[in-house]
Scaffold this motif. Sequence first.
Motif, PDB file in Angstrom:
ATOM      1  N   GLN A   1       0.793  -1.232   0.000  1.00 11.84           N
ATOM      2  CA  GLN A   1       0.000   0.000   0.000  1.00 11.84           C
ATOM      3  C   GLN A   1       0.825   1.282   0.000  1.00 11.84           C
ATOM      4  O   GLN A   1       0.433   2.266  -0.615  1.00 11.84           O
ATOM      5  N   GLU A   2       1.989   1.278   0.681  1.00 11.86           N
ATOM      6  CA  GLU A   2       2.722   2.536   0.869  1.00 11.86           C
ATOM      7  C   GLU A   2       4.232   2.442   0.708  1.00 11.86           C
ATOM      8  O   GLU A   2       4.890   3.469   0.663  1.00 11.86           O
ATOM      9  N   GLY A   3       4.777   1.245   0.658  1.00 11.28           N
ATOM     10  CA  GLY A   3       6.219   1.118   0.785  1.00 11.28           C
ATOM     11  C   GLY A   3       6.973   0.665  -0.449  1.00 11.28           C
ATOM     12  O   GLY A   3       8.019   0.041  -0.325  1.00 11.28           O
ATOM     13  N   THR A   4       6.444   0.953  -1.624  1.00 14.29           N
ATOM     14  CA  THR A   4       7.122   0.556  -2.860  1.00 14.29           C
ATOM     15  C   THR A   4       7.390   1.790  -3.708  1.00 14.29           C
ATOM     16  O   THR A   4       6.494   2.596  -3.936  1.00 14.29           O
ATOM     17  N   TYR A   5       8.620   1.904  -4.165  1.00 14.53           N
ATOM     18  CA  TYR A   5       9.028   3.043  -4.994  1.00 14.53           C
ATOM     19  C   TYR A   5       8.768   2.726  -6.469  1.00 14.53           C
ATOM     20  O   TYR A   5       9.069   1.630  -6.938  1.00 14.53           O
ATOM     21  N   CYS A   6       8.215   3.694  -7.188  1.00 13.36           N
ATOM     22  CA  CYS A   6       7.975   3.552  -8.624  1.00 13.36           C
ATOM     23  C   CYS A   6       9.027   4.358  -9.384  1.00 13.36           C
ATOM     24  O   CYS A   6       9.104   5.579  -9.229  1.00 13.36           O
ATOM     25  N   VAL A   7       9.824   3.679 -10.198  1.00 15.33           N
ATOM     26  CA  VAL A   7      10.860   4.373 -10.962  1.00 15.33           C
ATOM     27  C   VAL A   7      10.257   5.210 -12.085  1.00 15.33           C
ATOM     28  O   VAL A   7      10.905   6.132 -12.584  1.00 15.33           O
ATOM     29  N   HIS A   8       9.023   4.916 -12.455  1.00 20.21           N
ATOM     30  CA  HIS A   8       8.366   5.682 -13.512  1.00 20.21           C
ATOM     31  C   HIS A   8       7.816   7.007 -12.969  1.00 20.21           C
ATOM     32  O   HIS A   8       7.970   8.049 -13.591  1.00 20.21           O
ATOM     33  N   CYS A   9       7.161   6.947 -11.808  1.00 21.89           N
ATOM     34  CA  CYS A   9       6.615   8.151 -11.164  1.00 21.89           C
ATOM     35  C   CYS A   9       7.693   8.946 -10.433  1.00 21.89           C
ATOM     36  O   CYS A   9       7.499  10.107 -10.110  1.00 21.89           O
ATOM     37  N   LYS A  10       8.819   8.288 -10.132  1.00 20.17           N
ATOM     38  CA  LYS A  10       9.922   8.873  -9.355  1.00 20.17           C
ATOM     39  C   LYS A  10       9.493   9.222  -7.933  1.00 20.17           C
ATOM     40  O   LYS A  10       9.932  10.193  -7.333  1.00 20.17           O
ATOM     41  N   GLU A  11       8.594   8.397  -7.375  1.00 18.16           N
ATOM     42  CA  GLU A  11       8.159   8.546  -5.990  1.00 18.16           C
ATOM     43  C   GLU A  11       7.518   7.241  -5.538  1.00 18.16           C
ATOM     44  O   GLU A  11       7.374   6.302  -6.313  1.00 18.16           O
ATOM     45  N   MET A  12       7.124   7.212  -4.272  1.00 16.54           N
ATOM     46  CA  MET A  12       6.454   6.029  -3.753  1.00 16.54           C
ATOM     47  C   MET A  12       5.136   5.835  -4.495  1.00 16.54           C
ATOM     48  O   MET A  12       4.540   6.799  -4.977  1.00 16.54           O
ATOM     49  N   CYS A  13       4.689   4.605  -4.587  1.00 22.43           N
ATOM     50  CA  CYS A  13       3.398   4.301  -5.218  1.00 22.43           C
ATOM     51  C   CYS A  13       2.304   4.810  -4.278  1.00 22.43           C
ATOM     52  O   CYS A  13       1.873   4.108  -3.371  1.00 22.43           O
ATOM     53  N   THR A  14       1.871   6.044  -4.491  1.00 21.56           N
ATOM     54  CA  THR A  14       0.974   6.718  -3.552  1.00 21.56           C
ATOM     55  C   THR A  14      -0.407   6.074  -3.460  1.00 21.56           C
ATOM     56  O   THR A  14      -1.097   6.253  -2.466  1.00 21.56           O
ATOM     57  N   LYS A  15      -0.804   5.338  -4.470  1.00 19.21           N
ATOM     58  CA  LYS A  15      -2.093   4.628  -4.431  1.00 19.21           C
ATOM     59  C   LYS A  15      -1.890   3.130  -4.282  1.00 19.21           C
ATOM     60  O   LYS A  15      -2.824   2.352  -4.422  1.00 19.21           O
ATOM     61  N   GLY A  16      -0.663   2.715  -4.007  1.00 23.18           N
ATOM     62  CA  GLY A  16      -0.365   1.312  -3.791  1.00 23.18           C
ATOM     63  C   GLY A  16       0.025   0.581  -5.056  1.00 23.18           C
ATOM     64  O   GLY A  16       0.235   1.182  -6.119  1.00 23.18           O
ATOM     65  N   VAL A  17       0.109  -0.726  -4.928  1.00 20.83           N
ATOM     66  CA  VAL A  17       0.565  -1.611  -5.998  1.00 20.83           C
ATOM     67  C   VAL A  17      -0.504  -2.661  -6.254  1.00 20.83           C
ATOM     68  O   VAL A  17      -1.074  -3.221  -5.317  1.00 20.83           O
ATOM     69  N   ASP A  18      -0.794  -2.925  -7.528  1.00 22.17           N
ATOM     70  CA  ASP A  18      -1.605  -4.079  -7.901  1.00 22.17           C
ATOM     71  C   ASP A  18      -0.649  -5.252  -8.020  1.00 22.17           C
ATOM     72  O   ASP A  18       0.173  -5.291  -8.939  1.00 22.17           O
ATOM     73  N   VAL A  19      -0.723  -6.170  -7.081  1.00 20.96           N
ATOM     74  CA  VAL A  19       0.196  -7.307  -7.045  1.00 20.96           C
ATOM     75  C   VAL A  19      -0.193  -8.304  -8.130  1.00 20.96           C
ATOM     76  O   VAL A  19      -1.347  -8.716  -8.225  1.00 20.96           O
ATOM     77  N   LYS A  20       0.782  -8.665  -8.958  1.00 21.86           N
ATOM     78  CA  LYS A  20       0.574  -9.645 -10.025  1.00 21.86           C
ATOM     79  C   LYS A  20       1.121 -11.012  -9.630  1.00 21.86           C
ATOM     80  O   LYS A  20       0.520 -12.034  -9.941  1.00 21.86           O
ATOM     81  N   GLU A  21       2.288 -11.022  -8.945  1.00 20.63           N
ATOM     82  CA  GLU A  21       2.933 -12.274  -8.567  1.00 20.63           C
ATOM     83  C   GLU A  21       3.715 -12.097  -7.276  1.00 20.63           C
ATOM     84  O   GLU A  21       4.225 -11.014  -6.993  1.00 20.63           O
ATOM     85  N   ASN A  22       3.798 -13.189  -6.514  1.00 18.46           N
ATOM     86  CA  ASN A  22       4.637 -13.261  -5.327  1.00 18.46           C
ATOM     87  C   ASN A  22       5.538 -14.474  -5.460  1.00 18.46           C
ATOM     88  O   ASN A  22       5.109 -15.515  -5.975  1.00 18.46           O
TER      89      ASN A  22
END
Length: 99
Positions: A31-52
């Motif tokens: 929800q809050e702790g993943t950095y997006c290299v495309h946005c150049k900031e944390m994923c402010t709306k979270g991550v849609d998990v595809k695989e673990n």
Amino acid sequence: MSKFKEIKLNRFQLNVLLDEEEKAAYDYIVQEGTYCVHCKEMCTKGVDVKENFLNDMNDILIKGTCRVCNGRVSRFIEYGEFDEFSEKALRFRISIGAE
């Protein structure tokens, strides 16, 4: 050479593997702790998990997409350094025949 194989985890397997505290950490990272290299900031709306994955070092690898830009993101949760989790991961590997 790695001691273990990387294992793709379904949601049920992930829930079996993680205790309540580890699940809370996982949810926070999604929800809050993943950095997006495309946005150049944390994923402010979270991550849609595809695989673990449970990787060769008994860490959890999350792969997904940023909910803001839909860019690919990934994040490791380094649980493998903790003896208790490593023992639990080994028991899990044995139970599914992937030791």
